[in-house]
Design an enzyme around this catalytic site. Structure first.
Site, short mmCIF file in Angstrom:
data_model
loop_
_atom_site.label_atom_id
_atom_site.label_comp_id
_atom_site.label_asym_id
_atom_site.label_seq_id
_atom_site.Cartn_x
_atom_site.Cartn_y
_atom_site.Cartn_z
N SER A 31 0.89 -1.12 0.02
CA SER A 31 -0.28 -0.08 0.11
C SER A 31 0.86 1.28 -0.01
O SER A 31 2.21 1.36 0.25
CB SER A 31 -0.81 0.09 1.24
OG SER A 31 -1.88 -0.91 1.34
N ASP B 131 -4.11 2.65 -2.03
CA ASP B 131 -3.47 3.66 -2.50
C ASP B 131 -4.13 4.82 -2.39
O ASP B 131 -5.15 5.28 -3.04
CB ASP B 131 -2.97 3.40 -3.97
CG ASP B 131 -2.13 2.21 -4.27
OD1 ASP B 131 -1.55 1.89 -3.21
OD2 ASP B 131 -1.79 1.93 -5.21
N SER C 215 -3.28 -3.28 -2.90
CA SER C 215 -2.62 -2.15 -2.70
C SER C 215 -3.54 -0.95 -2.25
O SER C 215 -4.25 -0.31 -2.96
CB SER C 215 -1.55 -1.72 -3.85
OG SER C 215 -0.78 -0.67 -3.21
#
Lengths: 400, 336
Positions: free
Chosen positions: A271, A311, A309
């Protein structure tokens, strides 16, 4: 032979020597110098590389936006089984009381597999009303609670008259280096990070919330950068980088990660949390637009924002403080015209790339839980590879 | 607060409304007749010759509707097109007509057209009919200030709601803040499916095979509300009117488009790099939402109570709603 010279040697002969033997030697060298190598780390610019064309601010950091302060608590406990490599970073958005005087903010999630608490309040009201905390995934509850303790202590009316705070606490998963399930973060650690918060240069790399993070197959962590727009406005970005795999890493557009074969990649990132601040008068919807460009900057260092991830981007403007209680019914504001936002987007894209790269180049090799090792990106290799690419270009290279 | 002079969205200075009502009995390709009972209603938020754009916010609950221009509304938060409501099959025609109209008044940048599509196929063979651009343009040119026509007119001509005749209605409220007087105006187009919510057992039979209902709200104000504030007001309006929606019907779509005439912005990409914006203090968003909600409920009531029966497709002719029907359906909220 010190590690630095050793690595230089390996770079020169990289294509000629068998990778396996090199790998052995490097691992040995890493062991000889202990768990945290004291090799001096450098920021990207100190390596001679430059991203983009705009000038950075004085500190090339989020703190170039006046009033913004950054603080860290780094938590390193034990070795091997049960070792803890985690921490807390805090961003105080202005030098006053953020809960009493809010800032316009905008939010964008490029991929939502992550946590940023307090976002309902940010998107619902357009306002940021608490500091921003960065930490490891499982620490979020503790940090959230500590943030409220801090806000209660500094605001006597909080909790009465229907006045509640919604702290912004964001996370990345640091389990490769840290026994993250043990959640060894305390209220005190959070208060210490707040005490530590200051303007000026920002400590980067394996520090604060970034202590246990890995990114692009190397040690990741906290990184920051800034750009000046129109000789006047600042755009600063700070990241907690824990995303990307090595083969994707690009520096100034060049596929540098593909050419770094040693030390080995042990962990793919999970992340990245990205914060942008500006002293330009942007309204919430404009800050959301800026936040999207931060996502573009992430893409330009090669991240693909994979399924796992988280983000997440938060952008705020310090230009206007919105008082929680105001005696005036109407507020005269200013806003940058939509047609003049483009230079701010460029600033955000450039500063985001450099912030992520600074997180990599500033992060020390870290040995953590169960001896898991995340290697700091080898700076000499980065330099050599960039020199090669800049040399291949049409005289556009900026490597000095 | 009280209603403003005309109790109409046009009480807002510069705001105009126009209707195009289409009643045709056309030969149908299948042999019989295609009964066209449809129309179009446009709200002009400012005199279209002015080269400006206004802060706006759009919110839609439910996915079975169309709102063109949504990307700009969502990302740039401005409106410079008229807000047009028409039947789903004529969205493209209306969209194109807005562009033509813009070119004709020297507004090459009257873009993106904001057109909201609603489904009036319970009463109208709308799929058999495309409006002429010339008639849409004529309606645009005839947009008027002053009390807007209500009921079975414009897009309201073919609408039905809760099994009664639906339509368009509008209303407004004035609000004093710091000794200054502001207007909140709303235009509503009611097309909700019959169901069991607030209407519980009250709604009429019929339209069971046409569950795709809609409630469309266009609101304007001269209050200096900026986009992130308008989004909060829009959600208040939709939550309030959500009580009217039939329970257990995922097909209904509730749409709210708000604009403020208080901070007109340039369409030119020249001019000052930084411009002045006025914003009301957040503490007034509740009273502002309250006035908008009242205006919205009354606009809905008027859309129904002013609607005269229209005999349409397959002999369908939903009855006009009487005042006590509305009283039963809406309870306290529907009293003004």
């Amino acid at each position: 032979m010190n590690r630095r010279r050793f690595l230089q040697g390996t770079v020169c002969g990289l294509s000629l020597l068998p990778a396996g033997a090199l790998l052995e030697e490097i691992l040995q060298a890493a062991q000889e110098t202990g768990p945290t190598l004291s090799t001096p780390r450098k920021r990207l610019r100190e390596l001679g590389a430059v991203v983009g064309t705009l000038d950075p601010g004085r500190w090339n950091a989020l703190t170039d936006v006046p009033g913004v302060r950054v603080g860290h608590t780094t938590i390193v406990k034990g070795e091997g089984r049960g070792a803890v490599r985690t921490g807390v970073s805090v961003i105080l958005p202005h030098d006053g009381n953020i809960w009493e005087e809010n800032l316009y903010a905008g939010y964008f999630d490029l991929n939502g597999w992550g946590e940023m608490t307090g976002i309902q309040a940010v998107t619902g009201t357009g306002l940021l009303s608490t500091p921003v905390f960065l930490t490891g995934t499982y620490n979020v509850g503790i940090v959230y609670s500590a943030a409220l303790e801090y806000l209660k202590k500094t605001n006597r009316s909080l909790g009465s008259e229907g006045r509640i705070a919604y702290p912004v606490v964001a996370e990345c998963f640091d389990d490769f280096l840290s026994d993250t399930r043990s959640r060894q973060v305390s209220d005190l650690d959070v208060f210490r990070a707040i005490d530590d918060a200051s303007t000026g240069p920002v400590v980067e790399g394996a520090v604060g919330g970034g202590t246990g993070m890995t990114a692009f197959g190397f040690k990741g962590g906290i990184g920051t950068s800034s750009r000046v727009v129109d000789k006047h406005y600042k755009v600063g970005v700070l990241v907690m980088a824990n995303t990307g795999s090595r083969s994707q890493l690009r520096i100034d557009g060049f596929p540098v990660g593909r050419e770094i074969r040693v030390p080995p990649q042990r962990q793919r990132g999970k992340s990245i949390i990205l914060l942008a601040a500006t002293d330009a008068p942007l309204l919430p919807y404009q800050l959301r637009k800026l936040a999207k460009r931060v996502g573009l900057g992430l893409g330009q260092v090669g991240a693909i924002s994979g399924t796992g991830s988280g983000d997440i981007v938060l952008a705020f403007s310090t230009a206007r403080r919105i008082p929680r209680k105001s005696s005036s019914a109407f507020h005269k504001l200013q806003a940058v015209s939509d047609f003049y936002l483009t230079p701010f987007y460029q600033a955000a894209v450039e500063a985001t790339q450099e912030a992520i790269l600074n997180a990599l180049t500033m992060a020390q090799t870290t040995v953590g839980r169960d001896g898991n090792t995340a290697y700091g990106i080898p700076l000499d290799q980065v330099q050599k590879i960039l020199q090669k690419y800049y040399g291949l270009g049409r005289g556009q290279g900026v490597l000095r | 607060m009280t209603a403003s002079p005309n109790n109409s969205i046009t009480d807002l200075p510069g705001v105009r409304v126009s209707h195009l009502t289409c009643h045709r009995d056309l030969p149908s390709p299948s042999g019989g007749k295609a009964l066209i009972r449809t129309g179009l209603t446009a709200v002009f938020p400012y005199p279209p010759g002015k080269k400006i754009r206004l802060f706006a916010a759009a919110m839609a609950l439910g996915g079975r509707g169309e709102l063109t221009g949504y990307e700009v509304l969502d990302d740039f938060c401005y409106l410079n097109s008229p807000a047009v409501i028409t039947n789903s099959f004529n969205v493209g025609r209306a969209y194109n007509a807005v562009l033509t109209y813009g070119f004709s008044v020297g507004r090459d940048e009257l873009w993106p057209p904001v057109v909201i599509g609603v489904d009036d196929s319970y009463l109208s063979d709308s799929r058999e009919f495309l409006m002429d651009e010339s008639e849409i343009l004529e309606a645009f040119r005839e947009a008027t200030e002053g009390q807007a026509e209500e009921g079975s007119v414009g897009v309201g001509y073919g609408l039905s709601a809760f099994g009664w005749k639906g339509g368009v209605g509008n209303s407004s409220r004035v609000l004093d803040i710091s000794g200054l007087r502001f207007t909140c105006g709303v235009l509503a187009a009611t097309n909700l499916a019959p169901g069991i919510s607030i209407a519980e057992t009250e709604s009429k039979a019929g339209r069971e095979d046409h569950p795709h209902g809609s409630l469309t709200i266009i609101g304007g104000t001269d209050l200096p509300v900026v986009p992130h504030q308008m989004q909060q007001v829009a959600s208040s309006i939709l939550l309030s009117l959500g009580a009217l929606r039939s329970r257990g019907n995922h097909c209904d779509v509730l749409t709210c488009l708000l604009f403020s005439t208080a901070n007109p912005m340039s369409m030119e990409n020249e001019g000052p790099q930084v411009f002045n914006v006025e914003a009301v203090d957040d503490s007034f968003l509740s009273p502002i939402s309250a006035e908008f909600e009242k205006a919205a409920w009354e606009a809905v009531a008027r859309s129904l109570l002013k609607a005269r029966p229209v005999r349409g497709k397959e002999g369908r002719e939903p009855a006009a709603m009487a005042a006590d029907d509305w009283e039963r359906i809406s309870g306290k909220r529907g009293r003004f």
